[in-house]
Write a protein that holds these residues in place. Structure first.
Motif, PDB file in Angstrom:
ATOM      1  N   GLU A  75     -44.426  38.068 -28.670  1.00 50.57           N
ATOM      2  CA  GLU A  75     -44.109  39.251 -27.890  1.00 50.57           C
ATOM      3  C   GLU A  75     -44.342  40.535 -28.687  1.00 50.57           C
ATOM      4  O   GLU A  75     -44.721  41.565 -28.116  1.00 50.57           O
ATOM      5  CB  GLU A  75     -42.659  39.186 -27.386  1.00 50.57           C
ATOM      6  CG  GLU A  75     -42.418  38.091 -26.362  1.00 50.57           C
ATOM      7  CD  GLU A  75     -42.132  36.708 -26.953  1.00 50.57           C
ATOM      8  OE1 GLU A  75     -41.928  35.782 -26.159  1.00 50.57           O
ATOM      9  OE2 GLU A  75     -42.110  36.551 -28.198  1.00 50.57           O
ATOM     10  N   ASP A  76     -44.129  40.476 -30.001  1.00 53.62           N
ATOM     11  CA  ASP A  76     -44.405  41.645 -30.849  1.00 53.62           C
ATOM     12  C   ASP A  76     -45.899  41.957 -30.863  1.00 53.62           C
ATOM     13  O   ASP A  76     -46.297  43.122 -30.804  1.00 53.62           O
ATOM     14  CB  ASP A  76     -43.903  41.426 -32.280  1.00 53.62           C
ATOM     15  CG  ASP A  76     -42.383  41.425 -32.386  1.00 53.62           C
ATOM     16  OD1 ASP A  76     -41.709  41.903 -31.442  1.00 53.62           O
ATOM     17  OD2 ASP A  76     -41.873  40.925 -33.411  1.00 53.62           O
ATOM     18  N   TRP A 103     -51.018  29.908 -32.945  1.00 56.35           N
ATOM     19  CA  TRP A 103     -49.902  29.586 -32.059  1.00 56.35           C
ATOM     20  C   TRP A 103     -50.002  28.181 -31.499  1.00 56.35           C
ATOM     21  O   TRP A 103     -51.091  27.673 -31.235  1.00 56.35           O
ATOM     22  CB  TRP A 103     -49.874  30.543 -30.874  1.00 56.35           C
ATOM     23  CG  TRP A 103     -49.601  31.967 -31.205  1.00 56.35           C
ATOM     24  CD1 TRP A 103     -48.696  32.447 -32.100  1.00 56.35           C
ATOM     25  CD2 TRP A 103     -50.222  33.100 -30.616  1.00 56.35           C
ATOM     26  NE1 TRP A 103     -48.716  33.818 -32.099  1.00 56.35           N
ATOM     27  CE2 TRP A 103     -49.648  34.247 -31.196  1.00 56.35           C
ATOM     28  CE3 TRP A 103     -51.213  33.277 -29.655  1.00 56.35           C
ATOM     29  CZ2 TRP A 103     -50.018  35.539 -30.844  1.00 56.35           C
ATOM     30  CZ3 TRP A 103     -51.586  34.554 -29.303  1.00 56.35           C
ATOM     31  CH2 TRP A 103     -50.987  35.675 -29.900  1.00 56.35           C
ATOM     32  N   ASP A 104     -48.838  27.603 -31.237  1.00 56.72           N
ATOM     33  CA  ASP A 104     -48.826  26.402 -30.403  1.00 56.72           C
ATOM     34  C   ASP A 104     -48.933  26.881 -28.950  1.00 56.72           C
ATOM     35  O   ASP A 104     -48.952  28.097 -28.680  1.00 56.72           O
ATOM     36  CB  ASP A 104     -47.580  25.552 -30.659  1.00 56.72           C
ATOM     37  CG  ASP A 104     -46.259  26.245 -30.358  1.00 56.72           C
ATOM     38  OD1 ASP A 104     -46.214  27.154 -29.487  1.00 56.72           O
ATOM     39  OD2 ASP A 104     -45.257  25.873 -30.974  1.00 56.72           O
ATOM     40  N   LEU A 105     -49.008  25.967 -28.017  1.00 60.61           N
ATOM     41  CA  LEU A 105     -49.208  26.348 -26.616  1.00 60.61           C
ATOM     42  C   LEU A 105     -48.066  27.220 -26.100  1.00 60.61           C
ATOM     43  O   LEU A 105     -48.304  28.217 -25.397  1.00 60.61           O
ATOM     44  CB  LEU A 105     -49.390  25.109 -25.731  1.00 60.61           C
ATOM     45  CG  LEU A 105     -49.637  25.392 -24.251  1.00 60.61           C
ATOM     46  CD1 LEU A 105     -50.869  26.255 -24.045  1.00 60.61           C
ATOM     47  CD2 LEU A 105     -49.770  24.080 -23.481  1.00 60.61           C
ATOM     48  N   MET A 109     -48.502  30.969 -24.613  1.00 55.86           N
ATOM     49  CA  MET A 109     -48.070  31.282 -23.249  1.00 55.86           C
ATOM     50  C   MET A 109     -47.090  32.462 -23.254  1.00 55.86           C
ATOM     51  O   MET A 109     -47.147  33.315 -22.361  1.00 55.86           O
ATOM     52  CB  MET A 109     -47.440  30.055 -22.592  1.00 55.86           C
ATOM     53  CG  MET A 109     -48.407  28.893 -22.403  1.00 55.86           C
ATOM     54  SD  MET A 109     -49.790  29.266 -21.316  1.00 55.86           S
ATOM     55  CE  MET A 109     -48.979  29.150 -19.737  1.00 55.86           C
ATOM     56  N   ARG A 110     -46.205  32.530 -24.231  1.00 56.86           N
ATOM     57  CA  ARG A 110     -45.293  33.676 -24.344  1.00 56.86           C
ATOM     58  C   ARG A 110     -46.079  34.972 -24.534  1.00 56.86           C
ATOM     59  O   ARG A 110     -45.759  36.005 -23.927  1.00 56.86           O
ATOM     60  CB  ARG A 110     -44.307  33.463 -25.490  1.00 56.86           C
ATOM     61  CG  ARG A 110     -43.262  32.410 -25.186  1.00 56.86           C
ATOM     62  CD  ARG A 110     -42.376  32.034 -26.371  1.00 56.86           C
ATOM     63  NE  ARG A 110     -42.021  33.140 -27.242  1.00 56.86           N
ATOM     64  CZ  ARG A 110     -41.763  32.991 -28.544  1.00 56.86           C
ATOM     65  NH1 ARG A 110     -41.814  31.797 -29.115  1.00 56.86           N
ATOM     66  NH2 ARG A 110     -41.434  34.035 -29.281  1.00 56.86           N
ATOM     67  N   ALA A 114     -46.147  38.067 -21.822  1.00 53.21           N
ATOM     68  CA  ALA A 114     -45.781  39.425 -22.244  1.00 53.21           C
ATOM     69  C   ALA A 114     -46.898  40.412 -21.913  1.00 53.21           C
ATOM     70  O   ALA A 114     -46.631  41.527 -21.455  1.00 53.21           O
ATOM     71  CB  ALA A 114     -45.454  39.450 -23.742  1.00 53.21           C
ATOM     72  N   LEU A 115     -48.151  40.010 -22.114  1.00 52.30           N
ATOM     73  CA  LEU A 115     -49.268  40.895 -21.757  1.00 52.30           C
ATOM     74  C   LEU A 115     -49.352  41.089 -20.251  1.00 52.30           C
ATOM     75  O   LEU A 115     -49.618  42.189 -19.773  1.00 52.30           O
ATOM     76  CB  LEU A 115     -50.592  40.328 -22.262  1.00 52.30           C
ATOM     77  CG  LEU A 115     -50.987  40.645 -23.685  1.00 52.30           C
ATOM     78  CD1 LEU A 115     -52.390  40.125 -23.966  1.00 52.30           C
ATOM     79  CD2 LEU A 115     -50.911  42.120 -23.991  1.00 52.30           C
ATOM     80  N   ALA A 116     -49.145  40.010 -19.488  1.00 50.65           N
ATOM     81  CA  ALA A 116     -49.191  40.107 -18.027  1.00 50.65           C
ATOM     82  C   ALA A 116     -48.105  41.051 -17.520  1.00 50.65           C
ATOM     83  O   ALA A 116     -48.346  41.858 -16.614  1.00 50.65           O
ATOM     84  CB  ALA A 116     -49.046  38.722 -17.405  1.00 50.65           C
TER      85      ALA A 116
END
Length: 145
Positions: A75-76, A103-105, A109-110, A114-116
């Motif tokens: 998220e950062d 990253w793991d999946l 996805m997080r 966060a971008l979405a």
């Protein structure tokens, strides 16, 4: 290495990579050219990265790649990219990201969520990112992402 060579020749990296007869502004008598991304590290404060990105734009870059997956949480990374997009998108700058399989999946996805969420709250009609390279450590998860 390209930056060192460019500095030694008194030009910037784009000038080294442009076909003969081209200019850094992109006009060329040739129909072929190669776009080059500016590159930002995935570390540093948001303000430092924004200043570095603005320098890249002043040098003529219209696409900037930022390394992601090096901060405490995804998220950062998304927050930094959202800030860059807010300031650079009006200038016509495209952002891309490269996680280098950090990253793991779940983490990927997080980041995506966060971008979405940031894009949903934006007045811009363009995507926050053009694309992301290698978002997951397991290549089999990339299609799911």
């Amino acid at each position: 290495l390209l930056q060192a060579l460019a500095a030694a020749q008194g030009c910037d990296v784009r000038d080294l990579l442009l076909p003969a007869g081209s200019t850094a502004a992109g006009s060329s008598s040739s129909s072929s050219s190669v776009s080059v991304n500016g590159l930002l590290p995935g570390t540093g404060s948001s303000d430092d990265l924004l200043a570095a990105a603005q320098q890249l734009v002043q040098q003529g870059f219209r696409s900037i790649k930022i390394k992601v997956g090096r901060r405490q949480n995804p998220e950062d990374d998304a927050s930094v990219i959202t800030l860059l997009h807010r300031h650079l998108n009006p200038l016509g700058v495209t952002l891309v990201a490269d996680a280098n399989r950090a990253w793991d999946l779940d983490q990927a996805m997080r980041f995506g969520r966060a971008l979405a969420a940031a894009a949903a709250g934006s007045s811009s009609s363009s995507s926050v990112l053009a694309y992301i390279e290698e978002p997951t450590s397991d290549p089999a998860d990339m299609a799911t992402f």
